[in-house]
Design an enzyme around this catalytic site. Structure first.
Site, PDB file in Angstrom:
ATOM      1  N   ASP A  16       0.825  -1.210   0.000  1.00  9.26           N
ATOM      2  CA  ASP A  16       0.000   0.000   0.000  1.00  9.26           C
ATOM      3  C   ASP A  16       0.859   1.260   0.000  1.00  9.26           C
ATOM      4  OD1 ASP A  16       0.935  -0.456   2.660  1.00  9.26           O
ATOM      5  OD2 ASP A  16      -0.604   0.905   3.410  1.00  9.26           O
TER       6      ASP A  16
ATOM      7  N   GLU B 180       6.772  15.684   8.610  1.00 11.44           N
ATOM      8  CA  GLU B 180       5.769  14.673   8.233  1.00 11.44           C
ATOM      9  C   GLU B 180       4.583  14.684   9.206  1.00 11.44           C
ATOM     10  OE1 GLU B 180       6.576  10.356   9.009  1.00 11.44           O
ATOM     11  OE2 GLU B 180       6.666  10.255   6.817  1.00 11.44           O
TER      12      GLU B 180
HETATM   13  C1  NOJ Z   1       6.410   7.061   4.450  1.00 10.34           C
HETATM   14  C2  NOJ Z   1       5.064   7.071   3.863  1.00 10.34           C
HETATM   15  O1  NOJ Z   1       4.304   6.078   4.491  1.00 10.34           O
HETATM   16  C3  NOJ Z   1       5.095   6.830   2.383  1.00 10.34           C
HETATM   17  O2  NOJ Z   1       3.823   6.978   1.848  1.00 10.34           O
HETATM   18  C4  NOJ Z   1       6.033   7.779   1.715  1.00 10.34           C
HETATM   19  O3  NOJ Z   1       6.136   7.456   0.363  1.00 10.34           O
HETATM   20  C5  NOJ Z   1       7.396   7.760   2.362  1.00 10.34           C
HETATM   21  N1  NOJ Z   1       7.300   7.907   3.774  1.00 10.34           N
HETATM   22  C6  NOJ Z   1       8.262   8.875   1.838  1.00 10.34           C
HETATM   23  O4  NOJ Z   1       7.699  10.114   2.129  1.00 10.34           O
END
Ligand code: NOJ
Ligand code: NOJ
Length: 518
Positions: A240, A485
């Site tokens: 996912d 994030e």
């Molecule tokens: C973690 C995230 O879950 C994912 O969706 C993303 O692609 C990577 N970090 C890089 O940002």
């Protein structure tokens, strides 16, 4: 043929750009008026409007800082790379994820399309050409997911910043990447074509479009290769978007559906009839498949089929936003304003409100069922805290919180454009929760229009609820305007990868949707 000409011309120009060296870019600061003095303090009494205006410039500046060439955080990265974050440790996000890069680049395409004659756009156009070239190179790079020969390598989720393969163990393959990349490059093709009408008159040979779309040689055309990949692999499971679960996912399937529909249109424009039929067939199958993510018993969409999780997931919002068709000829499936998506948003909001202490409302009269802005995380069962695992649970994410705002703004826009608000029994819980503090009660099986008070107050409330999510972002953004994030579920401070490129892109898209309804 009428359709073919614009695409051929667009491709002609693209190849032209590929064939010549692009002059070094002027520094990004030439285009942006963000000074350090301005960034240093965060006026406490800022209104949302004033803050958004400033943060929009900061977000674009900080997003471009993570994009090569030109970005100050990616001096050693291959031209065209979009790194996920400049953070090289705790956590190390100094990689190019195919998904993050395609999503970020689609925002750049939108900005480019808005005003192709601006100086920002000439900078963007150079980035977009480098992005196309680099993605083509990545497609042909052997990697742990496979090779180009049988296309299996296109499912590889991330590469090193210099374009070499990432060989560590990872959740692979991830089959959303090629679909997102095709969507972004098809949008670029359309935007380039629109912005260069004078090229209609120029003499373009058949060969010019081949780097992007070559009917007979997918090996030499980026979009065609991605469309072939999606059409042949969508019915196989993959990891996912959060890179954790192998299975079938709403986000992956809905962006694959969009890629197949738009790919069929593109194939037709290139007189690639067999492919157009094949992509349309896959689109029809995908459409039926995507409908299977509605769980009637739960009363909301689910992100992953046959999963023990609730299925409530920010991937539903992101899938709806990125899977929304760009051409009106395609009937959207689970559009941001659809009843199914809106009740899923409501259920996710209700879960996250009680999960994160920072979401506790100060007032005692708070209605637990109300549709109000909160900090939104990825999904209820999340334990990734931005650095490692925290068994007590995850945190709200900027990109998820921004996506909720974007969904609400787009819904308001849709009502204004169609002059029609029809409330079905499926959508009723959302509208009741949205209007819970109003004396006007929306009724099920009723259609409202511009002559009804309910119609106008729903639109107003959609905007204000969207603004509440943006207020949450404003509250947790640091004084520099940097977005990482996540933000801590207890303290509210930023955490996880700093300057996450996707956080800036998601914020910018929400701001753009807000401007369209002001
Ligand atoms: C973690 C995230 O879950 C994912 O969706 C993303 O692609 C990577 N970090 C890089 O940002
Ligand atoms: C675990 C997270 O849950 C996932 O989303 C992320 O991509 C990886 N760690 C790498 O950061």
């Amino acid at each position: 043929m009428a359709l073919l000409i614009p695409f051929v011309l667009a491709a002609y120009v693209l190849l032209y750009a590929f064939a010549f060296t692009i002059p070094p870019l002027p520094p990004i600061s030439n285009f942006l008026s963000v000074g350090h003095a301005q960034q240093a303090q965060k006026p406490l009494q800022d209104t949302l409007d004033a803050w958004l205006e400033r943060e929009e410039r900061i977000a674009l500046d900080k997003l471009l800082a993570n994009v090569a060439p030109g970005g100050r955080n990616v001096k050693d990265a291959a031209p065209g790379s979009v790194i996920a974050s400049p953070s090289r440790e705790h956590p190390n996000y100094f990689y190019q994820w195919v998904r993050d890069a395609a999503i970020t680049t689609s925002t750049l395409v939108d900005l480019y399309a808005e005003d192709a004659s601006s100086s920002l756009s000439s900078q963007l156009s150079a980035i977009l050409n480098d992005y196309s070239n680099l993605q083509s190179a990545l497609q042909h790079t052997n990697n742990p997911s496979g090779t180009f020969g049988d296309l299996s390598g296109l499912g590889e989720p991330k590469f090193e910043a210099d374009g070499s393969p990432f060989v560590g163990s990872w959740g692979r393959p991830q089959r959303d990447g090629p679909a997102l990349r095709a969507i972004t490059l098809m949008a670029y093709l359309r935007a380039y074509n629109t912005s260069h009408p004078s090229l209609w008159a120029s003499d373009s040979g058949e060969d010019w479009f081949k780097p992007l779309y070559d009917p007979s040689l997918p090996a030499h055309s980026i979009i065609k290769a991605d469309l072939e990949y999606v059409s042949h692999f969508w019915n196989q499971s993959s990891f996912d978007l959060w890179e954790e679960v192998d299975g079938f996912h709403f986000f992956t399937a809905i962006v694959q559906l969009r890629a197949m529909r738009e790919g069929a249109d593109l194939a037709l424009a290139f007189e690639d009839g067999g492919a157009a039929d094949w992509y349309s067939q896959q689109a029809q199958r995908l459409e039926r498949f995507v409908h299977g993510f509605w769980d009637e018993r739960k009363g909301h969409l689910v992100e992953t089929l046959f999963s023990s999780r609730t299925g409530l997931d920010c991937g539903l919002l992101l899938g709806s936003l990125h899977g929304y068709p760009s051409a009106s000829s395609h009937t959207p499936v689970y559009a941001p304003y659809s009843d199914e998506l809106l009740v899923s948003l409501l259920a996710l909001v209700q879960d996250q409100r009680t999960r994160f202490p920072i979401n506790a409302a100060p007032s005692s009269e708070e209605d637990d069922n109300a549709m109000e802005g909160v900090g939104l995380g990825r999904y209820p069962e999340d334990v990734y805290d931005g650095y490692g695992t925290d068994k007590r649970g995850g945190n709200p994410w900027f990109l998820c919180t921004a996506s909720a705002a974007q969904v609400l703004y787009i819904t308001a826009e849709h009502l204004v454009t169609t002059s029609n608000l029809t409330i079905s029994s499926t959508g009723l819980p959302f509208y009741e929760a949205l209007m819970s503090s109003s004396s006007l009660e929306p009724q099920s099986d009723t259609t409202y229009g511009p002559s009804d008070a309910v119609f106008h107050s729903v639109i107003e409330r959609l905007k204000s609820a969207g603004d509440e999510f943006m207020e949450v972002i404003k509250t947790h953004t640091d004084a520099e305007g940097s977005l990482s994030e996540q933000f801590d579920r207890v303290t509210g401070y930023e955490r996880g990868a700093k300057d996450l490129t996707w956080s800036y892109g998601a914020f910018l898209q929400a701001v753009r949707a807000r401007k369209r309804i002001l």
